[in-house]
Design a protein around this motif. Structure first.
Motif, PDB file in Angstrom:
ATOM      1  N   GLY A 101      -1.798  18.709  -1.694  1.00  0.00           N
ATOM      2  CA  GLY A 101      -1.345  18.097   0.001  1.00  0.00           C
ATOM      3  C   GLY A 101      -2.412  18.478   0.706  1.00  0.00           C
ATOM      4  N   ALA A 102      -1.725  17.885   1.814  1.00  0.00           N
ATOM      5  CA  ALA A 102      -3.428  17.629   3.230  1.00  0.00           C
ATOM      6  C   ALA A 102      -3.082  18.100   3.951  1.00  0.00           C
ATOM      7  CB  ALA A 102      -3.579  16.476   3.031  1.00  0.00           C
ATOM      8  N   HIS A 103      -3.468  19.041   5.434  1.00  0.00           N
ATOM      9  CA  HIS A 103      -4.274  19.474   6.502  1.00  0.00           C
ATOM     10  C   HIS A 103      -3.928  18.273   6.910  1.00  0.00           C
ATOM     11  CE1 HIS A 103      -3.263  23.775   5.194  1.00  0.00           C
ATOM     12  NE2 HIS A 103      -3.320  23.357   4.700  1.00  0.00           N
ATOM     13  N   ASP A 104      -5.106  16.972   7.080  1.00  0.00           N
ATOM     14  CA  ASP A 104      -5.201  16.099   8.035  1.00  0.00           C
ATOM     15  C   ASP A 104      -4.917  14.852   7.059  1.00  0.00           C
ATOM     16  OD1 ASP A 104      -6.678  14.181   9.445  1.00  0.00           O
ATOM     17  OD2 ASP A 104      -8.269  14.669   9.107  1.00  0.00           O
ATOM     18  N   LEU A 105      -3.913  14.907   7.847  1.00  0.00           N
ATOM     19  CA  LEU A 105      -3.477  12.687   7.458  1.00  0.00           C
ATOM     20  C   LEU A 105      -3.264  11.984   8.645  1.00  0.00           C
ATOM     21  CD1 LEU A 105      -0.160  14.075   5.336  1.00  0.00           C
ATOM     22  CD2 LEU A 105      -2.158  13.205   4.648  1.00  0.00           C
ATOM     23  N   MET A 106      -4.286  11.049   8.238  1.00  0.00           N
ATOM     24  CA  MET A 106      -4.204   9.297   9.151  1.00  0.00           C
ATOM     25  C   MET A 106      -3.799   8.281   9.079  1.00  0.00           C
ATOM     26  SD  MET A 106      -8.027   8.375  10.989  1.00  0.00           S
ATOM     27  CE  MET A 106      -8.462   9.766  10.773  1.00  0.00           C
ATOM     28  N   LEU A 107      -3.522   7.618   9.633  1.00  0.00           N
ATOM     29  CA  LEU A 107      -3.095   5.550   9.326  1.00  0.00           C
ATOM     30  C   LEU A 107      -3.962   5.029   9.033  1.00  0.00           C
ATOM     31  CD1 LEU A 107      -1.072   4.182   8.429  1.00  0.00           C
ATOM     32  CD2 LEU A 107      -0.461   3.519  11.135  1.00  0.00           C
ATOM     33  N   LEU A 108      -4.042   4.157   9.081  1.00  0.00           N
ATOM     34  CA  LEU A 108      -5.636   3.624   8.742  1.00  0.00           C
ATOM     35  C   LEU A 108      -5.751   2.209   8.738  1.00  0.00           C
ATOM     36  CD1 LEU A 108      -8.518   5.070   5.572  1.00  0.00           C
ATOM     37  CD2 LEU A 108      -8.173   5.291   8.133  1.00  0.00           C
ATOM     38  N   ARG A 109      -4.257   1.663   8.447  1.00  0.00           N
ATOM     39  CA  ARG A 109      -3.902   0.460   8.482  1.00  0.00           C
ATOM     40  C   ARG A 109      -2.641   0.393   7.346  1.00  0.00           C
ATOM     41  NH1 ARG A 109      -6.751  -5.046  10.219  1.00  0.00           N
ATOM     42  NH2 ARG A 109      -5.060  -6.149   9.917  1.00  0.00           N
ATOM     43  N   THR A 110      -1.914  -0.761   7.604  1.00  0.00           N
ATOM     44  CA  THR A 110      -0.327  -1.103   7.214  1.00  0.00           C
ATOM     45  C   THR A 110      -0.903  -2.377   7.483  1.00  0.00           C
ATOM     46  OG1 THR A 110       0.949   0.463   8.671  1.00  0.00           O
ATOM     47  CG2 THR A 110       2.437  -1.103   7.262  1.00  0.00           C
ATOM     48  N   MET A 111      -0.471  -2.497   5.713  1.00  0.00           N
ATOM     49  CA  MET A 111      -0.446  -4.263   5.557  1.00  0.00           C
ATOM     50  C   MET A 111       0.879  -4.462   4.722  1.00  0.00           C
ATOM     51  SD  MET A 111      -3.841  -3.254   2.368  1.00  0.00           S
ATOM     52  CE  MET A 111      -5.016  -3.539   3.851  1.00  0.00           C
ATOM     53  N   THR A 112      -0.137  -5.854   3.902  1.00  0.00           N
ATOM     54  CA  THR A 112       1.528  -6.413   3.319  1.00  0.00           C
ATOM     55  C   THR A 112       0.245  -7.414   1.909  1.00  0.00           C
ATOM     56  OG1 THR A 112       0.867  -8.719   4.457  1.00  0.00           O
ATOM     57  CG2 THR A 112       2.355  -7.429   5.578  1.00  0.00           C
ATOM     58  N   ILE A 113       1.362  -7.796   0.883  1.00  0.00           N
ATOM     59  CA  ILE A 113       0.478  -8.476  -0.152  1.00  0.00           C
ATOM     60  C   ILE A 113       1.530  -9.706   0.032  1.00  0.00           C
ATOM     61  CG2 ILE A 113       1.022  -7.808  -2.436  1.00  0.00           C
ATOM     62  CD1 ILE A 113       1.018  -4.516  -1.987  1.00  0.00           C
ATOM     63  N   ALA A 114       0.733 -10.590  -0.230  1.00  0.00           N
ATOM     64  CA  ALA A 114       1.822 -12.086  -0.159  1.00  0.00           C
ATOM     65  C   ALA A 114       2.679 -12.130   0.874  1.00  0.00           C
ATOM     66  CB  ALA A 114       2.197 -12.589  -1.817  1.00  0.00           C
ATOM     67  N   PRO A 115       2.457 -12.129   1.345  1.00  0.00           N
ATOM     68  CA  PRO A 115       3.569 -11.900   3.088  1.00  0.00           C
ATOM     69  C   PRO A 115       4.648 -13.312   3.101  1.00  0.00           C
ATOM     70  CG  PRO A 115       1.264 -12.497   3.956  1.00  0.00           C
ATOM     71  CD  PRO A 115       0.850 -11.986   2.894  1.00  0.00           C
ATOM     72  N   ALA A 116       3.913 -14.226   2.083  1.00  0.00           N
ATOM     73  CA  ALA A 116       5.216 -15.679   2.170  1.00  0.00           C
ATOM     74  C   ALA A 116       5.840 -15.356   1.605  1.00  0.00           C
ATOM     75  CB  ALA A 116       4.335 -17.290   1.829  1.00  0.00           C
ATOM     76  N   TYR A 117       5.760 -14.654   0.313  1.00  0.00           N
ATOM     77  CA  TYR A 117       7.305 -14.721  -0.648  1.00  0.00           C
ATOM     78  C   TYR A 117       7.725 -12.986  -1.053  1.00  0.00           C
ATOM     79  CZ  TYR A 117       4.952 -18.635  -2.212  1.00  0.00           C
ATOM     80  OH  TYR A 117       4.041 -20.030  -2.438  1.00  0.00           O
ATOM     81  N   ILE A 118       7.241 -11.711   0.180  1.00  0.00           N
ATOM     82  CA  ILE A 118       6.934 -10.253  -0.654  1.00  0.00           C
ATOM     83  C   ILE A 118       7.232 -10.193   0.787  1.00  0.00           C
ATOM     84  CG2 ILE A 118       7.036  -8.134  -1.459  1.00  0.00           C
ATOM     85  CD1 ILE A 118       4.977  -9.739  -3.292  1.00  0.00           C
ATOM     86  N   GLN A 119       8.628  -9.764   1.184  1.00  0.00           N
ATOM     87  CA  GLN A 119       8.651  -8.938   2.771  1.00  0.00           C
ATOM     88  C   GLN A 119       8.684  -6.995   2.209  1.00  0.00           C
ATOM     89  OE1 GLN A 119      12.882  -7.673   3.118  1.00  0.00           O
ATOM     90  NE2 GLN A 119      12.393  -8.707   5.926  1.00  0.00           N
TER      91      GLN A 119
END
Length: 179
Positions: A101-119
């Motif tokens: 488990g982790a005591h320290d969690l941080m969002l680095l980035r939200t990303m997509t994969i092939a946004p032209a075809y995958i939501q």
């Protein structure tokens, strides 16, 4: 930038146990019309976790990947469950796949994969201040945990079983964030 195309209609055209394909008819701001197909992701998205055992050591996993029909090296990941936020999902996946488990969690980035075809969105989470806490998961076999020194990231990039773009992007994001 032109206005976002107007959705004229949408229709679910295929569905399996885990995938849904939608057809959308669009009208663009210049009057052009097109029909697109896209793979729909779950409403929650997924997480990919970069666990740091200490200031120098990444924890990767090696597990079977059905899409490439081989074992791949990468970071732990998984779908977010209903009601989870990205940090909760990351801590659950970390416990199930890596045994910490982790005591320290941080969002680095939200990303997509092939946004032209995958939501679909993947939340890249940095996990630090780890503690042992193995929880049962849904994996069909034990997952190999592979410690790797962050300073040796260039050697990691040469590994033939590290091919997943999300894991490679997460490695660079982590390296740059911690520099």
């Amino acid at each position: 930038m032109p206005a976002t195309p107007k959705i004229q209609s949408r229709q679910l055209i295929a569905q399996t146990r885990i995938f849904r394909v939608e057809e959308i008819d669009l009208q663009f701001s210049n009057g052009q019309q097109r029909c697109y197909e896209r793979l729909l992701g779950g409403p929650q998205g997924s997480v990919l976790v970069v666990p740091m055992l200490d200031e120098e050591t990444l924890l990767l996993i090696r597990e079977y990947s059905a899409g490439s029909h081989d074992y791949q090296l990468g970071f732990p990941k998984g779908r977010m469950e209903s009601g989870e936020d990205p940090l909760q999902a990351a801590n659950r996946e970390l416990r199930e796949e890596v045994g910490y488990g982790a005591h320290d969690l941080m969002l680095l980035r939200t990303m997509t994969i092939a946004p032209a075809y995958i939501q679909h969105h993947t939340h890249i989470i940095l996990a630090r201040d780890l503690f042992p806490d193995k929880q049962p998961g849904d994996e069909p076999e034990p997952i190999e945990v592979v410690p790797w020194r962050l300073a040796d990231w260039q050697t990691l990039m040469t590994q033939p079983d590290l091919t997943e773009a999300r894991s490679i992007a997460a490695l660079y994001l982590t390296r740059d964030f911690l520099a």
